[in-house]
Design an enzyme around this catalytic site. Structure first.
Site, PDB file in Angstrom:
ATOM      1  N   GLU A  11       0.873  -1.217  -0.035  1.00 23.43           N
ATOM      2  CA  GLU A  11       0.152   0.024   0.064  1.00 23.43           C
ATOM      3  C   GLU A  11       0.945   1.193  -0.113  1.00 23.43           C
ATOM      4  OE1 GLU A  11      -3.464   1.942   2.895  1.00 23.43           O
ATOM      5  OE2 GLU A  11      -2.123   0.431   3.713  1.00 23.43           O
ATOM      6  N   LYS A  17      -9.118   3.274  -2.718  1.00 23.02           N
ATOM      7  CA  LYS A  17      -9.571   2.710  -1.453  1.00 23.02           C
ATOM      8  C   LYS A  17     -10.937   3.532  -1.196  1.00 23.02           C
ATOM      9  CE  LYS A  17      -7.432   1.974   3.211  1.00 23.02           C
ATOM     10  NZ  LYS A  17      -5.979   2.487   4.088  1.00 23.02           N
ATOM     11  N   CYS A  38      -5.569  -2.726   2.401  1.00 22.00           N
ATOM     12  CA  CYS A  38      -5.373  -2.544   3.734  1.00 22.00           C
ATOM     13  C   CYS A  38      -6.758  -3.025   4.439  1.00 22.00           C
ATOM     14  CB  CYS A  38      -4.915  -1.135   4.364  1.00 22.00           C
ATOM     15  SG  CYS A  38      -4.264  -1.073   6.072  1.00 22.00           S
TER      16      CYS A  38
END
Length: 304
Positions: free
Chosen positions: A42, A129, A163
């Site tokens: 990430e 995200k 994540c």
């Protein structure tokens, strides 16, 4: 069988050219090891500024924090753009699929994004995200349902979940519903629980899970960066798990590393014999999921 690699390494914070040079080196090492897919962590390009607060308090922001955000914004990349092209050239040179976390710049807003490149160097998927975690919401915007792809490639169906999105059951279900086979999970979560979660997702989705975690030390950040002095900031914990939850590689901590595994997506039906989350083990008469894949731009212009 396809050899895959997970790259555990850290950003050179606020120095994108140096990070791109590191990516080129590490991708070359993955390809030399026989990998056809390399997954990077990430925010690898653009950086994860762990420990920074950018001067944010409830009801106030500081001038110094604004200056650091401007510096962070300058370290981000445009998609498409020259830095994106440079990553694509690495993929093309090494005939490698690459999944990499980047900080994407779009106007005045930054997004934590995962890009997937094909071996011809083209961007074949982009995922923003959808839910930044805690203080990340100060510096990153939210993605929408238009960037939740799973793409078919010659090595399997590739998807990326970033994540703590991996803790969103409905988002995982959206990936399973698209037939993900190579489930890529770039992250900076270095907790002991992360590897357990990745094994669970592999078992739940009956897919291969490739999770790349940053390994970043204080030396990877500028000396004037307002974070703790000395030591390890993100300790790693990268892992590759198989469709019955078995560990194929890792987890590895406290060093830069490349993890390799040989995977066979053709064998995934064997794992789904007794559990298929979006097939014979689903109950659509009770539970259904609707995914809104329309882009949600804040400004639209129409003709009268």
């Amino acid at each position: 069988m396809t050899r895959v690699a997970v790259i555990q390494a850290g950003t050179t914070l606020f120095d994108t050219p140096a990070t791109l040079a590191k990516l080129e080196r590490l991708a070359g090492e993955a390809a030399a090891g026989g990998a056809k897919l390399a997954v990077f962590p990430e925010a690898f390009v653009g950086g994860y500024p762990k420990g920074m607060d950018f001067g944010a308090r409830v009801g106030s922001r500081t001038g110094e924090g604004r200056d650091w955000f401007a510096r962070y914004h300058a370290s981000a990349i445009d998609v498409p753009g020259p830095d994106c092209d440079a990553i694509g050239e690495v993929a093309r040179t090494h005939e490698l699929h690459i999944v990499v976390g980047v900080i994407e710049r779009d106007g005045g807003t930054l997004y934590c994004t995962a890009l997937t490149f094909g071996p011809d160097g083209a961007v074949i998927a982009k995922h923003r995200k959808v839910m930044p975690t805690a203080m990340e919401r100060i510096i990153w915007g939210q993605g929408d349902g238009s960037t939740l792809p799973v793409v078919a490639t010659e090595i399997g169906r590739i998807g990326a979940v970033i994540c703590w999105e991996n803790y969103m059951p409905l988002l995982r279900t959206a990936m399973y519903g698209q037939g993900v086979e190579l489930y890529c999970a770039p992250t900076v979560d270095d907790r002991d629980t992360w590897a357990l979660s990745m094994r669970h997702i592999a078992f739940e989705g009956r897919c291969f899970v490739l999770s790349a975690v940053q390994f970043m030390t204080r030396d990877d950040a500028p000396a004037d960066c307002p974070i703790a002095k000395g030591g390890t900031l993100i300790r790693g914990g990268s892992i590759i798990a198989g469709p019955l939850g078995e560990v194929l590689a890792g987890p590895v901590y406290d060093k830069e590393a490349a993890l390799f595994a040989d995977v066979d997506v053709a064998a995934l039906p064997r794992a789904k014999y007794d559990f298929d989350a979006i097939g014979h083990y689903a109950r659509p008469d009770i539970f259904t999921l609707h995914v809104d894949r329309r882009p949600k731009p804040p400004v639209t212009f129409g003709e009268n």
